[in-house]
Write a protein that holds these residues in place. Structure first.
Motif, mmCIF file in Angstrom:
data_model
loop_
_atom_site.group_PDB
_atom_site.id
_atom_site.type_symbol
_atom_site.label_atom_id
_atom_site.label_comp_id
_atom_site.label_asym_id
_atom_site.label_seq_id
_atom_site.Cartn_x
_atom_site.Cartn_y
_atom_site.Cartn_z
ATOM 1 N N UNK A 22 21.943 37.810 -4.196
ATOM 2 C CA UNK A 22 21.983 39.259 -4.000
ATOM 3 C C UNK A 22 20.609 39.733 -3.560
ATOM 4 N N UNK B 129 16.957 37.046 -12.944
ATOM 5 C CA UNK B 129 18.102 37.844 -12.508
ATOM 6 C C UNK B 129 17.812 38.523 -11.181
ATOM 7 N N UNK C 177 19.211 41.191 -9.730
ATOM 8 C CA UNK C 177 19.145 42.659 -9.671
ATOM 9 C C UNK C 177 17.817 43.170 -10.231
ATOM 10 N N UNK D 135 35.753 43.351 -4.332
ATOM 11 C CA UNK D 135 35.413 42.219 -5.181
ATOM 12 C C UNK D 135 35.920 40.874 -4.672
ATOM 13 N N UNK E 65 28.004 34.213 -5.769
ATOM 14 C CA UNK E 65 27.053 35.299 -5.541
ATOM 15 C C UNK E 65 26.468 35.784 -6.862
ATOM 16 N N UNK E 66 25.136 35.872 -6.889
ATOM 17 C CA UNK E 66 24.470 36.385 -8.077
ATOM 18 C C UNK E 66 24.143 35.323 -9.105
ATOM 19 N N UNK E 67 24.593 34.107 -8.860
ATOM 20 C CA UNK E 67 24.342 33.055 -9.847
ATOM 21 C C UNK E 67 23.294 32.075 -9.346
ATOM 22 N N UNK E 68 22.295 31.826 -10.158
ATOM 23 C CA UNK E 68 21.307 30.808 -9.809
ATOM 24 C C UNK E 68 21.965 29.442 -9.965
#
Lengths: 356, 312
Positions: free
Chosen positions: B40, B93, B95, B297, B304-307
């Motif tokens: 993201x 994170x 965000x 969604x 997406x958004x996950x390491x």
């Protein structure tokens, strides 16, 4: 966008112990100040002199301390608003818009209502919280009913809120015979009660409200069923649903209250300090609420500590600018590095734990 | 009403749409790479602001907008590395990191502007990018007229959706990005270096976000003011979600916001008796409405958004 992941990451900021939540902001800000010292040094200014001015400007005299406390009040409100929403697993980045809308409605009511004693100010505060709460309720509703991520909607609504307020002070709320975008002065009967006076600086009752809300929130979080329900929603939505908690309802109520608290940042400032609404009257206090909440360990009492430090930073920066020419905007650099340093420190710590 | 119709049914209105869409298009198309790779990038806003600032300062100082463009690309590269370092290497994170970056960008640009330019009575202007005349395109009727006043950034912006489409559909690099964003574990087992791909993707996003910012200063107003991006990074981010992470969808999304922006500017110049606050809210309200009425969604990349944590 995975919100669960975000909330679980935020847990590194979440400090349930008060001592930890006091130490975190201090360490973060020290790192921020150290990095910024390099920029100040490059400017040919001695950072020690600059920071002496900063500290003096923040707490050097009683008047300076009073001014810092006046900045502490709105920062605490927005910090508490972000903290409350976060504890229910919602990221409220809309405190900026909520406080503008709150201030707008409070001003409007304070000017229109003609009642004795402190009734107009009370009415103004309450109407501000209702509309501010509703402003925060919209993203919450969109989140639970439509699955739209609140990070983006609250940011976009900030611009809408700021523009609505700007429109109002340029039109129906504009002072007659004036060209500046500002409302008429609010009558004395609608001012907030003053609890302490020092030369020109008046400390209004908002500071009491800050402490009441912070301690109430702390108590609700850890000593009541409500608090348990709120916290379990952020920890595990599925388990909360299974456990009979109405997750949607919790999120919508919490966001409403969060917006209501954020609105107090704007309404108390207008009714207690500025006594009129001006365009762009408190830029950034809503966004600073996020910094305050994160630095304060997302703990209501930690928020008070972080808000005090950030208030001191904002207030001291004026003196630093006058004495050394270092621009006030540098405090945002300090804040950013404070957050980023805490993020990286905890990420490294997690990595270290994983490898050993 | 007829006034309004006349005002929007002409070439200069279409030119305004192109100009208003360019910053968003650059940032949004670049962001597709990052999002598709699973990172993201809500830091677009700050990246655009830094791009706007640095291109202004370089062009102002050296009197050379093309040099400013090159420096901005290098800075965008650095911004990408910065974001990737936090989100990919440190696995922080995505965000929160972006929020920190946005605050940093606001603080740094405002501070450095006062240090480098100082407080002046007249807004200092920098040389802007010259109009680029491309014989083939400029001879096409209508299109040629619309593009006639455009600089290099506009051409890049409107070429990028096509290039990006080709990269994602026909190259192994595009395939790798999609694999990393959908299923990093499987990609890893196929010998794709997840972290390297993510770094490259985020760097591309950083470069184009910075160029999007540059299109506001050296490609637009020729001056800089505090927080001049005013949420365009967030709107670009919304356009990516609206466009379902595809170049064509994102192109349509940014055009939509470009239209609403150009429309509000046009209404203002018509002297319609409504304060400008109403007009400036239009793009944000349109963005909100578009998000409400478009499902999103199910289209986002799965990782997406996950390491990515490699497990043994």
């Amino acid at each position: 966008m995975s919100n669960r992941k975000l909330i679980s990451f935020l847990r590194i900021f979440e400090k349930d112990s008060v001592i930890e939540s006091v130490i975190t902001p201090i360490i973060g800000l020290i790192v921020g100040l150290l990095i910024v010292a390099i920029i100040i040094l490059l400017q040919g200014v001695n950072p020690i002199t600059a920071y002496q001015e900063l500290i003096f400007g923040a707490i050097g005299t009683k008047i300076n301390l009073f001014s810092t406390l006046l900045k502490f009040i709105p920062l605490s409100f927005t910090g508490l608003a972000v903290t409350l929403a976060y504890r229910a697993g919602v990221f409220n980045i809309g405190a900026e818009g909520q406080l503008y809308i709150g201030a707008l409605v409070a001003t409007w009511v304070a000017i229109k209502v003609n009642l004795p004693f402190y009734l107009p100010s009370l009415l103004a505060l309450i109407s501000g919280t209702i509309v501010g709460g509703f402003f925060a309720f919209i993203p919450a509703y969109l989140k639970v009913e439509k699955g739209i991520n609140e990070v983006l909607t609250t940011i976009l609504m900030n611009y809408v809120g700021i523009n609505i307020m700007g429109f109002s002070v340029n039109s129906f709320l504009m002072e007659k015979g004036q060209t500046a975008p500002q409302s008429p002065l609010i009558e004395r009967s609608a001012h907030l009660p003053i609890i302490a006076k020092l030369e020109g600086v008046h400390l209004h009752i908002g500071i009491v409200l800050v402490f009441v809300i912070a301690f109430l929130m702390h108590d609700i979080f850890w000593n009541t069923t409500w608090g348990f329900e709120i916290r379990s929603v952020s920890i595990n939505i599925e388990a909360s649903k299974y456990g009979g908690i109405n997750v949607k309802k919790v999120i919508m109520i919490v966001m409403f209250v969060s917006g209501a608290i954020a609105s107090l940042a704007g309404s108390t400032e207008v009714l207690g300090v500025q006594h009129r609404l001006m365009e762009n009257f408190m830029i950034g206090y809503g966004y600073d609420g996020i910094t305050v909440a994160l630095l304060g360990g997302l703990n209501p009492l930690g928020v008070l500590v972080a808000a005090f430090f950030l208030g001191a930073l904002r207030n001291g920066a004026y003196s630093m600018q006058i004495a050394t020419g270092i621009p006030i905007s540098i405090i945002y650099v300090v804040q950013a590095f404070a957050i980023l340093s805490i993020i990286s420190a905890s990420a490294l710590y997690k990595k270290f734990l994983a490898e050993n | 009403m007829i006034d309004i119709l006349l005002a929007i049914l002409n070439i200069s209105f279409l030119q305004a749409i192109v100009n208003m869409s360019t910053p968003l298009l650059l940032a949004a198309i670049g962001d597709i790479y990052s999002e598709r790779a699973g990172v993201l990038n809500i830091g677009l806003e700050g990246m655009m602001l830094i791009g706007a600032f640095s291109s202004f300062v370089i062009s102002y100082h050296f009197n050379n907008p093309y040099m400013a463009l090159i420096v901005t690309i290098i800075i965008g590269f650095g911004l990408g590395i910065f974001h990737a370092f936090f989100t990919v290497t440190l696995k922080a994170d995505q965000v929160i990191t972006a929020l920190g970056e946005n605050i940093l960008a606001l603080g740094l640009t405002s501070t450095l502007y006062r240090i480098i330019i100082g407080v002046t009575e007249i807004q200092p202007e920098c040389p802007g990018l010259p109009v680029l005349y491309i014989p083939v395109i400029n001879r096409i009727p209508v299109v040629g007229d619309i593009m006639s006043g455009s600089n290099i950034l506009v051409y890049i912006a409107f070429l990028m959706p096509i290039i990006t489409y080709i990269i994602f559909e026909y190259t192994s690099f595009g395939l790798s990005i999609k694999a990393v964003g959908e299923n990093p574990k499987a990609a890893d087992s196929l010998g794709i270096n997840v972290n390297v791909i993510r770094y490259i993707a985020v760097i591309i996003s950083g470069i184009f976000a910075a160029l999007g910012g540059a299109s506001l200063t050296i490609g637009g107003l020729k001056y800089f003011f505090d927080n001049m991006t005013a949420g365009r990074g967030f709107i670009a981010f919304a356009a990516v979600i609206f466009g379902r992470y595809t170049p064509l969808g994102v192109f349509v999304g940014t055009l939509l916001f470009g239209v609403s922006d150009a429309f509000q500017l046009r209404l203002q110049t018509l002297g319609i008796q409504l304060p400008y606050h109403i007009f400036t809210s239009i793009p944000y309200i349109v963005t909100l409405l578009v998000m409400i009425f478009s499902r999103q969604t199910s289209f986002s990349p799965k990782a997406l958004g996950k390491a990515y944590v490699r497990s043994s």
